[in-house]
Write a protein that holds these residues in place. Structure first.
Motif, mmCIF file in Angstrom:
data_model
loop_
_atom_site.group_PDB
_atom_site.id
_atom_site.type_symbol
_atom_site.label_atom_id
_atom_site.label_comp_id
_atom_site.label_asym_id
_atom_site.label_seq_id
_atom_site.Cartn_x
_atom_site.Cartn_y
_atom_site.Cartn_z
ATOM 1 N N UNK A 1 0.817 -1.206 0.000
ATOM 2 C CA UNK A 1 0.000 0.000 0.000
ATOM 3 C C UNK A 1 0.849 1.254 0.000
ATOM 4 N N UNK A 2 1.924 1.270 0.796
ATOM 5 C CA UNK A 2 2.792 2.452 0.847
ATOM 6 C C UNK A 2 3.542 2.654 -0.472
ATOM 7 N N UNK A 3 3.886 1.548 -1.134
ATOM 8 C CA UNK A 3 4.548 1.650 -2.438
ATOM 9 C C UNK A 3 3.600 2.264 -3.465
ATOM 10 N N UNK B 1 3.070 7.590 2.356
ATOM 11 C CA UNK B 1 2.603 7.221 3.681
ATOM 12 C C UNK B 1 1.612 6.071 3.613
ATOM 13 N N UNK B 2 1.215 5.567 4.758
ATOM 14 C CA UNK B 2 0.215 4.510 4.808
ATOM 15 C C UNK B 2 -1.080 5.009 4.185
ATOM 16 N N UNK B 3 -1.555 4.387 3.096
ATOM 17 C CA UNK B 3 -2.749 4.916 2.403
ATOM 18 C C UNK B 3 -4.004 4.756 3.255
ATOM 19 N N UNK B 4 -4.804 5.805 3.302
ATOM 20 C CA UNK B 4 -6.015 5.797 4.120
ATOM 21 C C UNK B 4 -7.223 6.161 3.264
ATOM 22 N N UNK B 5 -8.377 5.926 3.813
ATOM 23 C CA UNK B 5 -9.620 6.294 3.148
ATOM 24 C C UNK B 5 -10.622 6.752 4.203
ATOM 25 N N UNK B 6 -11.579 7.571 3.775
ATOM 26 C CA UNK B 6 -12.692 7.915 4.644
ATOM 27 C C UNK B 6 -13.888 8.341 3.813
ATOM 28 N N UNK C 1 -5.269 2.017 -1.057
ATOM 29 C CA UNK C 1 -6.196 1.686 0.033
ATOM 30 C C UNK C 1 -7.451 0.983 -0.466
ATOM 31 N N UNK C 2 -7.622 0.900 -1.777
ATOM 32 C CA UNK C 2 -8.853 0.356 -2.348
ATOM 33 C C UNK C 2 -8.526 -0.826 -3.255
ATOM 34 N N UNK C 3 -9.309 -1.925 -3.136
ATOM 35 C CA UNK C 3 -9.022 -3.149 -3.884
ATOM 36 C C UNK C 3 -10.161 -3.579 -4.800
ATOM 37 N N UNK C 4 -11.140 -2.733 -5.045
ATOM 38 C CA UNK C 4 -12.211 -3.081 -5.961
ATOM 39 C C UNK C 4 -13.409 -3.666 -5.238
#
Length: 272
Positions: free
Chosen positions: A138-140, A165-170, A200-203
């Motif tokens: 995710x960070x890559x 950075x560590x990918x986030x979502x909201x 942060x998203x995988x479908x």
């Protein structure tokens, strides 16, 4: 001459020698392949950058756990955890100067999420969800290609990649009303704001109104609603707008910001 030398190798070597001795520069010195030579099986080395689209692979198997707690009748919270299991090693090649480096990952998803819902009266509901994908993959994906660019020129040399950075979502959302197919004349409406960093998203977003491509590295608004004109019959409409990239994406001439067009969907559902 060993047994592994092919006629194509020999022809390519002879062709390079002719170019040097005769000063011949076919196609104005272009480093693209000559189609006639391709047809003869002669493949010449090429220099340049190959553009590829970042692809987030789907998760095949995962462990999922969720806990919920209700505070009274109108307010509830939840926490959840998702971890992919049995992932094959996922390798990504990227340019670094005059050679390629390879990054390998054996864990795609290690996601934690938190959420809350607050009901106001009988017809209004506010909700909020937040999460992170805490993996090196995710960070890559949330990182950037490093470009070396000389001002005033169109030369962009690729010098590797830096992790983000560590990918986030909201997601924040408001719902009003409830469209119930057993109750003709009932209706609902909603509006939300979504923010999903790349990685942060995988479908499989679970919504009917928004395609996956509007969720990967994108922030956007969606409004929608439904109406029941007759029993067992539901009409719905969704409109997504303001879709913009959260970070820059690679192009032939360096990283650029991007936007997506608005997206509209109208659908009808009939229950038999």
């Amino acid at each position: 001459m060993d047994g592994h030398t092919t006629h194509g190798d020999m022809a390519a070597t002879l062709f390079e020698a002719i170019k040097i001795m005769a000063g011949w520069s076919p196609e104005d010195g272009s480093e693209m392949q000559l189609h006639l030579l391709e047809a003869m099986g002669i493949l010449l080395p090429q220099w340049g950058t190959v553009l590829v689209q970042d692809q987030i692979p789907p998760i095949d198997k995962a462990v999922f756990a969720q806990a919920k707690h209700q505070f009274g009748d109108d307010f509830g919270v939840q926490a959840w955890y998702l971890r992919s299991v049995g992932d094959d090693t996922h390798s990504i090649a990227y340019a670094n100067g005059d050679h390629n480096d390879v990054a390998s990952f054996d864990q795609l998803a290690n996601v934690i999420g938190l959420g809350a819902t607050w009901r106001i009266g009988d017809n209004i509901r506010l909700s909020y969800d937040w999460g992170q994908n805490r993996t090196d993959f995710g960070r890559f994906m949330n990182g950037n290609t490093i470009y070396q660019h000389e001002s005033g020129t169109s030369d962009f040399d690729i010098a590797g990649r830096s992790n983000g950075g560590t990918p986030r979502f909201w997601v924040a959302r408001i719902d009003i009303g409830k469209a119930d197919t057993d109750k003709p004349g009932s209706w609902n409406a909603f509006a939300d704001y979504k923010y999903f960093q790349h990685g942060s998203f995988f479908g499989g977003n679970g919504t009917e109104g928004v395609p996956d491509r509007y969720m990967d590295g994108i922030k956007s608004f969606t409004i929608g609603g439904g109406y029941v004109p007759a029993k067992d019959f539901l009409l719905e409409a969704f409109y997504t707008f303001g879709a913009k990239g959260i970070g820059k994406r690679d192009t032939l001439y360096g990283p650029e910001t991007f936007t997506l067009g608005d997206y509209t969907r109208v659908q009808a559902t009939f229950k038999f």
